[in-house]
Design a protein around this motif. Structure first.
Motif, PDB file in Angstrom:
ATOM      1  N   PHE A 149       0.834  -1.201   0.000  1.00 22.77           N
ATOM      2  CA  PHE A 149       0.000   0.000   0.000  1.00 22.77           C
ATOM      3  C   PHE A 149       0.876   1.262   0.000  1.00 22.77           C
ATOM      4  O   PHE A 149       1.727   1.431   0.887  1.00 22.77           O
ATOM      5  N   ALA A 202      -2.406  -4.465  -7.476  1.00 24.13           N
ATOM      6  CA  ALA A 202      -1.909  -3.718  -6.310  1.00 24.13           C
ATOM      7  C   ALA A 202      -0.383  -3.638  -6.335  1.00 24.13           C
ATOM      8  O   ALA A 202       0.199  -2.601  -5.990  1.00 24.13           O
ATOM      9  N   GLU A 257      -9.481  -0.514   0.489  1.00 25.28           N
ATOM     10  CA  GLU A 257      -8.177  -0.763  -0.131  1.00 25.28           C
ATOM     11  C   GLU A 257      -7.776  -2.221   0.030  1.00 25.28           C
ATOM     12  O   GLU A 257      -7.184  -2.824  -0.882  1.00 25.28           O
TER      13      GLU A 257
END
Length: 766
Positions: free
Chosen positions: A407, A479, A468
């Protein structure tokens, strides 16, 4: 005891009030109850406070007061004013009118009756002692200058007609604690002066015999030994006292308070810690411990067979320990995170990848160790409490997983957190992004190929949302692609603003700026030999001095990295050397005797080096015959045959050339990365850094540093002599590009001076 007069009683009240007002705030009630009676007793018995060399003897006062702790500087200053008032009062009482008193019985016995009186006591029989002369005339001219301290002392005593008794009487008034038996032991050579008081006695001997200052001290058998008996504040710990003792002048106790504080500040700033901005930051940051460690992986044992066969593998390069936070690993990783790290390490270090997996490049031992530590530091910052000094994010340990690294928000928080702690971005943040790029790279990245990392993800308020996480779980490869693009962009942005925090040249700048950097650094080895103690009297200290000498000499001759020098094995003369294949398996070199070349040979296989694939080696081992210059072979033979065995004691022999001094608390005689660095640093502190207060050390402006800086010295020296980056690379087993980027300090003025030297020959020949 004198009968107390009105003046005495009144003055006692004043001193008692002085204790309540001035002394009480500085001591505990029990200590005040000890100090007050002592001061009052001086008034009652009309006694002056004890002195030593004309100054207040605080050691004796502390003992008389029964204090367990050393008096603080503030307490000494306060008591000094009270003691001076007591001395003035006693002097006025003795010199003032009305101080006549009837003689006591002891005084009456001491008075001699008039001639012819009955009962005249018999005087002492025999020859009366000769009067003590302060500066006796020599009986003969000085024709010798003995080298040893005991011989020199005996020679000058005989030259001036002094016996132990006469010489002791001559200095007893100035040194009341000096015993005649101590003088006899010095003269016989069974003991030698070491304390501050003893060196003051030697100074009195030199004045009596009209010798130059420091004459006897220069002949002591243990020149590098620290002096004991310095008066330091009570807050100075025992460990710091031992470190400071090496660097304080012998007359430290007699110097003014301001001068002593100046010396202590300089020693702590320059010698003990080193006065650079980065080291000050390092000292502060290393106190805030938070990094997560992986004990089964980071510190010598991994799940990879390739790693477990190669020792600790920690490299001391310019890039190692560049972040002091790495020293603070105190939290063990949770089981799931440990398994993920083990999987990553095996993926990047295994000889063959598992079926169905792809990778681009492998990690060596040093790289593996570094990546584990850096990732542990990142996870530790995420787990640290926001209320702590670290000001982490407070992520629960159970939620830590490599899946978090996919992330971009996690990385942005970490990069900004690093910038807030240090004040700016450095290459360290760029390297961390490079780790992420390698893990999320399409097709070959470890995280790309392990989508199960998304299974255990949980939302973290302000960092990762549930949306997310669902998006990553549904499209893991997407991702990873997003993280790859984000890391690439952030890396370019940081490259633009990154600054250099640690200048590797700063501690040795004075050496690199010299005309001959190698010649300047060589002075340290000469200082070690100059101050080497007598082996017959101090065998262990002599062994440690020889070890320090060889440490620097071999470092200067070989130009090795810390790991290769630290792990260098030894084969004594007459024994069969280790085979080259065995050294390749161990990834270590060896010092052995070469009968063919009649010299000490160093053989290191190419695989033992960090840059094993460099063009310098060409898959061939490093081999060098050490030159027999300035008694190098003499000290190598002495160290291997005698000194090394003494340092080893009863501990198991690790087989390496350099070993620690084994003590009762030692578990292993082999050096590790930290202890080897400290051994080198200690040598520089004691013999290298010039101390203007003691005269020890040989290089002004030098700061504490480790063994890796020797490579800078060698590369810069060759550049200044030849101007060739290629020849400089030969000295440190590297490439010209690496020398230009990291090791050589070859400034424009150095280049111009080298060219001018060649051009000026034409004019000189004309």
């Amino acid at each position: 005891m004198r009968n107390p007069s009105a003046s005495s009683i009144q003055f006692q009240r004043k001193i008692s009030s002085f204790c309540d007002v001035r002394v009480a705030p500085l001591v505990s009630p029990s200590e005040l109850n000890n100090i007050r009676p002592y001061l009052l007793s001086l008034i009652i018995y009309h006694e002056h406070p004890p002195t030593r060399s004309g100054r207040t003897d605080w050691v004796s006062i502390q003992a008389a007061c029964g204090l367990d702790t050393v008096m603080s500087s503030a307490l000494r200053q306060t008591l000094q004013s009270g003691l001076e008032a007591i001395v003035r009062w006693i002097d006025e009482e003795q010199s003032g009118p009305g101080n006549d008193h009837s003689p006591t019985k002891v005084e009456q016995r001491a008075r001699l009756p008039e001639d012819g009186a009955v009962g005249h006591p018999r005087g002492k029989t025999g020859v009366p002692p000769k009067p003590i002369e302060e500066f006796p005339e020599p009986l003969f001219d000085a024709s010798e200058d003995p080298i040893e301290f005991a011989s020199a002392l005996m020679y000058h005593m005989r030259r001036h007609g002094d016996s132990d008794y006469r010489l002791h009487r001559a200095v007893a008034d100035r040194h009341p604690g000096f015993e005649r038996s101590t003088l006899a032991s010095w003269r016989k050579g069974s003991r030698s002066p070491r304390t501050v008081d003893s060196l003051e006695v030697l100074s009195s001997f030199e004045q009596r015999y009209r010798l130059r200052s420091g004459y006897f001290k220069a002949k002591l058998p243990h020149q590098s030994r620290s002096t004991s008996g310095f008066e330091l504040a009570s807050e100075v710990s025992a460990a710091e006292r031992r470190r400071l003792a090496w660097h304080l002048p012998d007359n430290f106790n007699t110097l003014p308070f301001v001068k002593r504080e100046e010396i202590l500040e300089w020693v702590r700033r320059v010698i003990i810690s080193g006065s650079t901005d980065y080291r000050r930051f390092q000292a502060t940051a290393s106190k805030q411990r938070y990094a997560i460690r992986f004990p089964a992986i980071s510190y010598g044992s991994t799940l990879s067979p390739r790693l477990s066969a190669g020792g600790d593998g920690i490299e001391s390069d310019h890039a190692s320990i560049e972040d002091p936070d790495l020293l603070g690993g105190v939290i063990d990783a949770p089981p799931r995170l440990s398994l993920e790290m083990a999987n990553l390490v095996h993926f990047k270090t295994a000889t063959l990848t598992a079926v169905g997996l792809q990778r681009s490049g492998v990690w060596g031992e040093e790289t593996t160790s570094q990546k584990i530590e850096h990732l542990g530091l990142m996870f530790g910052s995420l787990a640290a409490s926001p209320q702590s000094a670290v000001k982490g994010y407070g992520v629960p340990l159970a939620q830590l997983t490599f899946g978090l690294l996919v992330f971009p928000g996690v990385w942005d928080w970490y990069l900004q957190w690093r910038e807030r702690r240090r004040g700016f971005y450095t290459k360290w943040e760029e390297d961390m992004l490079q780790i992420l790029l390698g893990m999320v790279r399409p097709e070959t990245g470890w995280m790309w190929q392990h989508r199960q990392l998304a299974v255990n993800l949980k939302p973290i308020s302000g960092l990762i949302s549930a949306a997310e996480i669902r998006a990553a779980q549904s499209d893991w490869c997407g991702a990873c692609e997003t993280a790859f693009k984000h890391a690439t962009q952030r890396q370019k942005e940081i490259q633009r603003v990154a600054r250099v925090h640690r200048d590797p040249f700063e501690p040795i700048m004075c050496v690199l700026e010299a005309e001959s950097p190698l010649g300047e650094y060589r002075k340290i080895t000469e200082e070690i030999v100059k101050r080497m103690p007598d082996e017959s009297r101090y065998p262990r200290a002599a062994a440690e001095a020889v070890r320090s000498f060889l440490l620097l000499r071999l470092g200067l001759h070989l130009g090795l990295r810390q790991k290769n020098l630290r792990q260098l094995m030894v084969c004594p003369r007459g024994q069969f050397p280790t085979s080259e294949r065995r050294l390749e398996d161990l990834k270590r070199g060896e010092l052995r005797w070469s009968e063919r070349d009649r010299g000490w040979e160093v053989l290191i296989p190419a695989v033992a080096f960090k840059n094993a694939n460099s063009s310098f080696f060409g898959s061939k081992p490093f081999r060098l015959i050490l030159p027999d210059l300035q008694d190098l072979y003499h000290y190598i033979d002495a160290y291997i045959s005698r000194h090394r065995r003494l340092l080893l004691g009863r501990s198991q022999d690790p087989g390496t050339l350099f070993i620690k001094t084994v003590k009762t608390t030692s578990k292993d005689a082999a050096y590790n990365q930290t202890t080897f660095y400290e051994a080198w640093k200690l040598t520089i502190q004691r013999y290298g850094i010039f101390n203007p207060y003691t005269g020890r050390g040989v290089i002004k402006g030098l700061l504490p540093h480790g063994p890796h800086n020797v490579r800078d010295v060698l590369a810069t020296h060759i550049l200044k002599q030849t101007g060739s980056y290629e020849q400089a690379s030969y000295a440190i087993q590297d490439t010209p590009d690496m020398v230009a980027q990291h090791y050589g300090r070859f400034l424009p003025q150095d280049k111009a001076a080298l060219a001018a030297k060649i051009l000026n020959r034409v004019w000189e020949a004309a």
